[in-house]
Design a protein around this motif. Structure first.
Motif, PDB file in Angstrom:
ATOM      1  N   GLU A 105      19.471 -13.021 -18.642  1.00  0.00           N
ATOM      2  CA  GLU A 105      18.997 -11.842 -18.778  1.00  0.00           C
ATOM      3  C   GLU A 105      18.759 -11.578 -20.619  1.00  0.00           C
ATOM      4  OE1 GLU A 105      20.350  -9.296 -15.889  1.00  0.00           O
ATOM      5  OE2 GLU A 105      20.623 -11.040 -14.409  1.00  0.00           O
ATOM      6  N   ALA A 106      17.945 -11.249 -20.792  1.00  0.00           N
ATOM      7  CA  ALA A 106      17.613  -9.859 -22.101  1.00  0.00           C
ATOM      8  C   ALA A 106      18.558  -9.293 -22.095  1.00  0.00           C
ATOM      9  CB  ALA A 106      16.288  -9.744 -21.786  1.00  0.00           C
ATOM     10  N   ALA A 107      18.774  -8.707 -23.698  1.00  0.00           N
ATOM     11  CA  ALA A 107      20.685  -8.029 -23.901  1.00  0.00           C
ATOM     12  C   ALA A 107      19.589  -6.233 -23.597  1.00  0.00           C
ATOM     13  CB  ALA A 107      20.464  -8.682 -24.723  1.00  0.00           C
ATOM     14  N   ASN A 108      20.262  -5.776 -23.219  1.00  0.00           N
ATOM     15  CA  ASN A 108      20.184  -4.929 -22.483  1.00  0.00           C
ATOM     16  C   ASN A 108      20.375  -3.976 -24.113  1.00  0.00           C
ATOM     17  OD1 ASN A 108      19.118  -2.390 -21.592  1.00  0.00           O
ATOM     18  ND2 ASN A 108      20.787  -1.707 -20.089  1.00  0.00           N
ATOM     19  N   ASP A 109      19.295  -4.238 -24.996  1.00  0.00           N
ATOM     20  CA  ASP A 109      19.752  -3.764 -26.391  1.00  0.00           C
ATOM     21  C   ASP A 109      18.633  -2.156 -26.453  1.00  0.00           C
ATOM     22  OD1 ASP A 109      19.999  -3.205 -29.018  1.00  0.00           O
ATOM     23  OD2 ASP A 109      19.187  -4.755 -29.888  1.00  0.00           O
ATOM     24  N   PRO A 110      19.165  -1.062 -26.738  1.00  0.00           N
ATOM     25  CA  PRO A 110      18.487   0.176 -26.802  1.00  0.00           C
ATOM     26  C   PRO A 110      17.692   0.263 -28.019  1.00  0.00           C
ATOM     27  CG  PRO A 110      21.022   1.035 -26.061  1.00  0.00           C
ATOM     28  CD  PRO A 110      21.000  -0.590 -25.942  1.00  0.00           C
ATOM     29  N   GLY A 111      17.493  -0.546 -28.679  1.00  0.00           N
ATOM     30  CA  GLY A 111      17.083  -0.467 -30.037  1.00  0.00           C
ATOM     31  C   GLY A 111      15.907  -1.567 -30.157  1.00  0.00           C
ATOM     32  N   GLU A 112      15.462  -1.509 -28.931  1.00  0.00           N
ATOM     33  CA  GLU A 112      14.331  -2.956 -28.506  1.00  0.00           C
ATOM     34  C   GLU A 112      13.556  -1.717 -27.048  1.00  0.00           C
ATOM     35  OE1 GLU A 112      14.769  -7.021 -28.480  1.00  0.00           O
ATOM     36  OE2 GLU A 112      15.989  -6.808 -30.228  1.00  0.00           O
ATOM     37  N   TRP A 113      14.648  -1.004 -26.632  1.00  0.00           N
ATOM     38  CA  TRP A 113      13.669  -0.261 -26.071  1.00  0.00           C
ATOM     39  C   TRP A 113      12.201  -0.065 -26.261  1.00  0.00           C
ATOM     40  CZ3 TRP A 113      17.799   2.771 -23.170  1.00  0.00           C
ATOM     41  CH2 TRP A 113      18.757   2.140 -22.474  1.00  0.00           C
ATOM     42  N   SER A 114      11.506   0.630 -25.016  1.00  0.00           N
ATOM     43  CA  SER A 114      10.395   1.497 -25.658  1.00  0.00           C
ATOM     44  C   SER A 114      10.437   2.492 -25.301  1.00  0.00           C
ATOM     45  CB  SER A 114       9.077   1.264 -24.745  1.00  0.00           C
ATOM     46  OG  SER A 114       9.755   0.999 -23.263  1.00  0.00           O
ATOM     47  N   THR A 115       9.358   3.076 -26.284  1.00  0.00           N
ATOM     48  CA  THR A 115       9.880   5.148 -26.836  1.00  0.00           C
ATOM     49  C   THR A 115       9.930   5.862 -25.274  1.00  0.00           C
ATOM     50  OG1 THR A 115       8.802   4.599 -28.656  1.00  0.00           O
ATOM     51  CG2 THR A 115       8.587   6.537 -28.165  1.00  0.00           C
ATOM     52  N   GLY A 116       9.245   5.188 -24.589  1.00  0.00           N
ATOM     53  CA  GLY A 116       9.085   6.107 -23.310  1.00  0.00           C
ATOM     54  C   GLY A 116      10.779   6.177 -22.490  1.00  0.00           C
ATOM     55  N   LYS A 117      11.134   4.079 -22.590  1.00  0.00           N
ATOM     56  CA  LYS A 117      12.403   4.291 -21.674  1.00  0.00           C
ATOM     57  C   LYS A 117      13.612   5.045 -22.688  1.00  0.00           C
ATOM     58  CE  LYS A 117      14.958   0.394 -20.289  1.00  0.00           C
ATOM     59  NZ  LYS A 117      14.797  -1.214 -20.403  1.00  0.00           N
ATOM     60  N   GLN A 118      13.421   5.490 -23.564  1.00  0.00           N
ATOM     61  CA  GLN A 118      14.507   5.833 -24.589  1.00  0.00           C
ATOM     62  C   GLN A 118      14.349   6.752 -24.484  1.00  0.00           C
ATOM     63  OE1 GLN A 118      14.002   5.250 -28.938  1.00  0.00           O
ATOM     64  NE2 GLN A 118      14.339   3.414 -29.062  1.00  0.00           N
TER      65      GLN A 118
END
Length: 142
Positions: A105-118
């Protein structure tokens, strides 16, 4: 990786300088991967993890999980449980989505989240903090 006293290296090493991302209990960090074998790799990081730490490294589309076996300054060695397809990793060919029957599974890295998800994540965090503060104040006052 460095072999211990009297130990010979059993796997051939391939030298490469590849950029990647490493995740451990402390967060996600950029790394450079040096020599690679079928069972491990040499990694360089500004924040090397402690010996014995379990790490996940994403490099050239390949997900590699292993344990840190030695640390020397910014360099450290990672030993993997699963074999690494060294030729595919170095060449940048796409990694298989399945390794030994397990889906990666892809890493759950907040740095790569979309703006909406952040915004949603930090909004929920803020609401939780306010609710906790309200409960603490209510408990301490009454």
């Amino acid at each position: 990786m460095l072999a211990g006293k009297g130990q010979a290296r059993s796997d051939a090493r391939t030298t490469a300088m590849l950029q990647g991302r490493m995740r451990d209990a402390g967060g996600t960090y950029p790394v450079r991967v040096g020599d690679i074998s079928a069972k491990g790799m040499l990694v360089v990081s500004e924040r090397p993890p402690a010996r014995g730490t379990i790490v996940d490294i994403l490099v050239n589309g390949h997900h590699v999980a292993g344990q840190v076996r030695w640390v020397s300054g910014r360099r450290f060695g990672v030993r993997t449980n699963d074999r690494i397809d060294v030729a595919a990793l170095v060449a940048g060919r796409r990694a298989s989505k399945h390794v030994a029957g397990r889906k990666i599974e892809a890493a759950n890295d907040p740095g790569e989240w979309s703006t909406g998800k952040q915004v949603l994540a930090y909004g929920l965090l803020g609401i939780t903090a306010l609710a906790t503060a309200y409960l603490l104040v209510t408990y301490l006052v009454f």
